[in-house]
Design a protein around this motif. Structure first.
Motif, PDB file in Angstrom:
ATOM      1  N   THR A   1       0.756  -1.233  -0.018  1.00 51.08           N
ATOM      2  CA  THR A   1       0.018   0.019   0.022  1.00 51.08           C
ATOM      3  C   THR A   1       0.931   1.161   0.124  1.00 51.08           C
ATOM      4  O   THR A   1       0.727   2.117  -0.698  1.00 51.08           O
ATOM      5  CB  THR A   1      -0.937   0.020   1.129  1.00 51.08           C
ATOM      6  N   ALA A   2       1.863   1.438   0.987  1.00 49.62           N
ATOM      7  CA  ALA A   2       2.842   2.429   0.756  1.00 49.62           C
ATOM      8  C   ALA A   2       3.503   2.745  -0.472  1.00 49.62           C
ATOM      9  O   ALA A   2       3.571   3.782  -1.015  1.00 49.62           O
ATOM     10  CB  ALA A   2       3.869   2.040   2.086  1.00 49.62           C
ATOM     11  N   THR A   3       3.890   1.496  -1.231  1.00 50.89           N
ATOM     12  CA  THR A   3       4.679   1.645  -2.590  1.00 50.89           C
ATOM     13  C   THR A   3       3.714   2.105  -3.282  1.00 50.89           C
ATOM     14  O   THR A   3       3.927   2.929  -4.224  1.00 50.89           O
ATOM     15  CB  THR A   3       5.107   0.431  -2.867  1.00 50.89           C
ATOM     16  N   ALA A   4       2.601   1.722  -3.504  1.00 50.91           N
ATOM     17  CA  ALA A   4       1.419   2.153  -4.371  1.00 50.91           C
ATOM     18  C   ALA A   4       1.142   3.612  -4.187  1.00 50.91           C
ATOM     19  O   ALA A   4       0.873   4.483  -5.161  1.00 50.91           O
ATOM     20  CB  ALA A   4      -0.096   1.425  -4.203  1.00 50.91           C
TER      21      ALA A   4
ATOM     22  N   VAL B   1       3.198   5.949  -2.836  1.00 54.08           N
ATOM     23  CA  VAL B   1       4.203   6.799  -3.456  1.00 54.08           C
ATOM     24  C   VAL B   1       4.158   6.828  -4.847  1.00 54.08           C
ATOM     25  O   VAL B   1       4.595   7.869  -5.331  1.00 54.08           O
ATOM     26  CB  VAL B   1       5.442   6.155  -2.914  1.00 54.08           C
ATOM     27  N   ALA B   2       3.646   5.825  -5.403  1.00 56.24           N
ATOM     28  CA  ALA B   2       3.994   5.592  -6.886  1.00 56.24           C
ATOM     29  C   ALA B   2       2.993   6.747  -7.669  1.00 56.24           C
ATOM     30  O   ALA B   2       3.136   6.940  -8.762  1.00 56.24           O
ATOM     31  CB  ALA B   2       3.570   4.229  -7.572  1.00 56.24           C
TER      32      ALA B   2
ATOM     33  N   TRP C   1       8.360  14.484  -9.939  1.00 50.27           N
ATOM     34  CA  TRP C   1       9.475  15.158  -9.402  1.00 50.27           C
ATOM     35  C   TRP C   1       9.631  14.953  -7.827  1.00 50.27           C
ATOM     36  O   TRP C   1      10.628  14.941  -7.341  1.00 50.27           O
ATOM     37  CB  TRP C   1       9.244  16.832  -9.765  1.00 50.27           C
ATOM     38  N   LEU C   2       8.510  14.800  -7.147  1.00 52.11           N
ATOM     39  CA  LEU C   2       8.555  14.478  -5.709  1.00 52.11           C
ATOM     40  C   LEU C   2       9.175  13.214  -5.501  1.00 52.11           C
ATOM     41  O   LEU C   2       9.956  12.944  -4.630  1.00 52.11           O
ATOM     42  CB  LEU C   2       7.122  14.303  -5.016  1.00 52.11           C
TER      43      LEU C   2
ATOM     44  N   LEU D   1      12.693  12.595  -3.652  1.00 52.94           N
ATOM     45  CA  LEU D   1      12.677  11.573  -2.342  1.00 52.94           C
ATOM     46  C   LEU D   1      13.981  10.583  -2.592  1.00 52.94           C
ATOM     47  O   LEU D   1      14.631  10.446  -1.583  1.00 52.94           O
ATOM     48  CB  LEU D   1      11.435  10.781  -2.304  1.00 52.94           C
ATOM     49  N   VAL D   2      13.833  10.041  -3.878  1.00 53.70           N
ATOM     50  CA  VAL D   2      15.450   9.107  -3.992  1.00 53.70           C
ATOM     51  C   VAL D   2      16.501   9.870  -3.983  1.00 53.70           C
ATOM     52  O   VAL D   2      17.425   9.497  -3.282  1.00 53.70           O
ATOM     53  CB  VAL D   2      14.977   8.641  -5.483  1.00 53.70           C
ATOM     54  N   PHE D   3      16.719  10.932  -4.680  1.00 53.94           N
ATOM     55  CA  PHE D   3      17.932  11.911  -4.556  1.00 53.94           C
ATOM     56  C   PHE D   3      18.446  12.187  -2.910  1.00 53.94           C
ATOM     57  O   PHE D   3      19.414  12.025  -2.530  1.00 53.94           O
ATOM     58  CB  PHE D   3      17.957  13.117  -5.321  1.00 53.94           C
TER      59      PHE D   3
END
Length: 403
Positions: A3-6, A8-9, A14-15, A19-21
């Motif tokens: 659920t969390a990954t979905a 974030v997707a 750009w967000l 977040l990755v960087f």
């Protein structure tokens, strides 16, 4: 997908990239802080410095000198007339921005340079994602950004070095070239040429690209649409020619400025070779280093093996999928390194402009296990790079290996 990954997707691209960087830079900051605790006696500050002092060493101090004191009008030489290390080796755009930001905000020079580097690194990640999206899907492009953000030398993107600014301008230049916005690319390319010595390979890449487009339009029997369905118009060829000319001028701008200020036409090259201890001879340092590492026979063969392996990488399916412009850039930049670089420990850092290959690595497999393993390996190698090269430990003969 959890659920969390979905969730974030569904965030804006750009967000997600930011977040990755930022997450990658926080991990690198932890590595820096852990290494700083064990930093012993060094040329810059007392042992066990804090994070902010620890990340400002090495070339950061040269950029500070260039920002605060400018560039010498006479090259410093030793008693034998050999040019000594000096600020002309460090291109002016980054220190000028640092001086400007410091004057506006009241920040110290090193703090201003660090802030610029961090913001430029984030900007580079955003532009790289858009560049990768030109040839790949969203998930693969995002993984390409993850690989770039966690690359073993990626901690350099958060210290007062010009790499992050150059990466931003380089990726923006490549994006404009891939989209064939050649005239719009001219000011970006000129700025890139004043950030780090990437102008020569970029001009070479554009020149080869122009020849390729001319052949496609006038020399190929199957001249009609290209693989992407577009033809190169006469106006587009003229615009590309103008960009080639501008890049050529930009590539020579910094050596010309050094000549104009010092009166020495070889001021820049003599300064660059001051760190080597001998004059610039194309290709030779690779064979010298090969013999030093592998002996008189294997050492001569080592550069050829290296080139052969790189050619195989460039011919692989995932790298071919990058498209003409990105493959040409990687080939020209590696060719530039082979001709002019003195291979040593700083070589790892100088591989960062080959960042399009990160997308090729992401294209190699969609397996989560593969991609996760690459990230873990990169993070472990970050520890090696910071502890081995960034942290200072005097060698038996004096000095230390530079990062």
């Amino acid at each position: 997908m959890s659920t969390a990954t979905a969730k974030v997707a569904r965030w804006p691209w750009w967000l997600q990239v930011a977040l990755v960087f930022v997450a990658a830079r926080l991990v690198s900051a932890c590595i820096f802080m852990a290494a700083a605790v064990h930093q012993g006696v060094n040329p810059w500050f007392p042992p066990a410095p804090d994070y902010w002092n620890f990340i400002t060493i090495w070339d950061g101090r040269w950029y500070q000198q260039a920002a605060e004191g400018g560039y010498p009008s006479e090259l410093p030489v030793d008693q034998n007339g050999v040019v000594k290390e000096n600020a002309w080796a460090f291109y002016a755009l980054f220190p000028l921005l640092g001086r400007g930001l410091g004057a506006i905000t009241g920040l110290g020079t090193l703090q201003a340079l660090t802030a610029i580097a961090m913001v430029a690194g984030l900007g580079a990640a955003l532009v790289i994602f858009k560049l990768f999206r030109e040839v790949a899907g969203i998930r693969t492009a995002m993984w390409g950004v993850v690989f770039v953000s966690t690359f073993p030398v990626s901690p350099i993107l958060q210290v007062p070095y010009a790499e992050s600014l150059n990466l931003l301008l380089l990726s923006a230049s490549l994006l404009l070239v891939v989209r064939r916005h050649y005239l719009a690319a001219i000011p970006v390319v000129l700025l890139m040429c004043l950030s780090r010595p990437t102008g020569v390979p970029f001009a070479a890449m554009l020149g080869l690209l122009l020849l390729w487009r001319l052949w496609q339009r006038f020399g190929s029997r199957a001249s009609s649409p290209l693989r992407d369905g577009r033809t190169t118009s006469a106006r587009g060829l003229v615009a590309l020619g103008a960009l080639v000319l501008a890049a050529g001028i930009g590539a020579l701008a910094w050596p010309a400025i050094a000549w104009a200020v010092t009166g020495d036409p070889t001021a820049y090259t003599r300064t660059e070779t001051a760190w080597r201890g001998h004059d610039l001879v194309p290709f030779k340092p690779w064979f010298d280093t090969g013999r030093m590492l592998f002996g008189p026979v294997l050492g001569v063969l080592a550069p050829f093996v290296f080139v052969g392996l790189f050619v195989l990488v460039m011919m692989s399916g995932p790298v071919r999928a990058l498209g003409t412009e990105l493959r040409l850039w990687c080939a020209c930049y590696m060719g530039y390194l082979l001709v002019f670089l003195h291979p040593q420990t700083s070589t790892f850092r100088m591989l960062l402009p080959l960042f399009p290959l990160a997308l090729g690595a992401a294209m190699l497999s969609r397996s989560k296990a593969y991609r996760g393993t690459v990230v873990v390996m990169f993070l472990l190698l970050q520890i090696v790079w910071v502890v081995w090269l960034w942290a200072w430990a005097q060698l038996p003969g004096g000095g230390d290996y530079p990062p």
